[in-house]
Design an enzyme around this catalytic site. Structure first.
Site, PDB file in Angstrom:
ATOM      1  N   HIS A  12       0.831  -1.222   0.000  1.00  0.00           N
ATOM      2  CA  HIS A  12       0.000   0.000   0.000  1.00  0.00           C
ATOM      3  C   HIS A  12       0.863   1.269   0.000  1.00  0.00           C
ATOM      4  CE1 HIS A  12      -0.043  -0.587   4.665  1.00  0.00           C
ATOM      5  NE2 HIS A  12       0.989   0.142   4.311  1.00  0.00           N
ATOM      6  N   HIS A  59      -1.220   4.832   9.684  1.00  0.00           N
ATOM      7  CA  HIS A  59       0.184   5.228   9.858  1.00  0.00           C
ATOM      8  C   HIS A  59       0.263   6.497  10.701  1.00  0.00           C
ATOM      9  CE1 HIS A  59       0.026   2.659   6.294  1.00  0.00           C
ATOM     10  NE2 HIS A  59       1.301   2.390   6.490  1.00  0.00           N
ATOM     11  N   HIS A 193      10.258  -3.904   3.498  1.00  0.00           N
ATOM     12  CA  HIS A 193      10.633  -2.496   3.363  1.00  0.00           C
ATOM     13  C   HIS A 193      11.052  -1.917   4.702  1.00  0.00           C
ATOM     14  CE1 HIS A 193       6.342  -2.067   4.423  1.00  0.00           C
ATOM     15  NE2 HIS A 193       6.377  -0.748   4.413  1.00  0.00           N
ATOM     16  N   GLU A 240       4.281  -5.366   8.623  1.00  0.00           N
ATOM     17  CA  GLU A 240       2.939  -5.123   8.064  1.00  0.00           C
ATOM     18  C   GLU A 240       2.358  -6.410   7.468  1.00  0.00           C
ATOM     19  OE1 GLU A 240       3.017  -0.396   6.728  1.00  0.00           O
ATOM     20  OE2 GLU A 240       3.227  -1.896   5.173  1.00  0.00           O
TER      21      GLU A 240
END
Ligand code: DHB
Ligand code: FE
Length: 282
Positions: A12, A59, A193, A240
């Site tokens: 995302h 976030h 990431h 995530e």
């Protein structure tokens, strides 16, 4: 009876949303990534669900350090758009599915999952970028959405085991809903990431691909992968990926792989995407 017809997993990345919003998807950097979602947009046009339960993380856009629910469910009629960084994206308001959401929240809580029930919620790129990737840029989203935010940004995050089992509980609860609804479950975020610290930019594509294989074939084993392994192998934001386990748990024991896509990199992220269907519906 309502039924779960498919599971979608996708990264995302916020810069993907910015590329769409600024009309830059045809640029050399972005085109190969967006091309990888062409199949999915076509598939989604032919398989548009009535409701998508979208598992994502906020976030610190709507929630913050003050309040961070472990598992929450948006039961409102609609959800406004918010974001960090680039600011709120210019995308349509997200329409809720309050009847099914209320049923799910009650069912999960009575099943001992202590959901935070959200009568008000604004949704950030964790939810809106996957919607843009799957639906393109319509004036109105073609499906109703039940946002299911999960805390993956602040210690302590929920275990993989808990994520897989809440997915299974979602499946049971959907099937107990008295209404003829086609429901999808989406797991967003990942893959490897790291957007902070000395290892910023870390990507581990072989690990990501193995994670996809395990998610499809061996989710019961994958659920015991410790958070530390996500950190070490997939970077500080790789955790995530536990949200994909919720989607997988909702699909039942065996699945068919409809589509798989990997692309490296988009911003700081290894992009991964899956469309899965429960075996009995294929
Ligand atoms: C990036 C990816 C994310 O999932 C996120 O939430 C923020 C930034 C990135 O790759 O830049
Ligand atoms: Fe993220």
């Amino acid at each position: 009876m309502a039924r779960i017809s498919a599971g979608i997993a996708t990264s995302h990345v916020p810069a993907v949303g910015a590329a769409i919003d600024m009309g830059r998807t045809d640029e050399d950097y972005w085109k190969p990534m967006f091309d990888g979602y062409e199949f999915s947009k076509q598939w989604m046009r032919e398989n548009t669900p009535d409701v998508a339960i979208i598992v994502y993380n906020d976030h610190a856009s709507y929630f913050g350090m003050e309040i961070m629910p472990t598992f929450a469910m948006g039961i409102a009629d609609s959800f406004a758009i918010c974001d960090e960084g680039y600011g709120p994206r210019p995308v349509p308001v997200v329409e809720g599915a309050p009847e099914l959401a209320t049923h799910l929240a009650a069912s999960l809580i009575l099943d001992d999952f202590d959901m935070t029930v959200l009568n008000v919620l604004e949704v950030d790129h964790g939810l809106t970028v996957p919607m843009s990737l799957m639906f393109g840029t319509p004036d109105k989203w073609p499906t109703k959405v039940i946002p299911l935010p999960v805390n993956v940004v602040m210690y302590p995050q929920p275990s993989g085991e808990r994520c897989l089992s809440i997915g299974k509980a979602i499946r049971r609860a959907v099937e107990q809903f008295d209404g003829d609804l086609d429901v999808q479950v989406w797991g967003t975020g990942g893959m490897s990431h790291q957007i902070q610290g000395a290892r910023a930019g870390l990507i581990n594509l072989p690990w990501d691909k193995q994670f996809m294989d395990d998610l499809i074939n061996e989710p019961e084993v994958l659920q015991y992968k410790p958070h530390l392994e996500y950190m070490v192998e997939a970077g500080s934001e790789g955790v995530e990926l536990i949200m994909w386990l919720i989607m997988r748990g909702a699909l039942g024991e065996h699945v068919d792989e409809v589509y798989r896509f990997n692309h490296v990199p988009a911003s700081n992220t290894s992009v991964g995407h899956l469309i899965l269907t429960p075996k009995e519906h294929s």
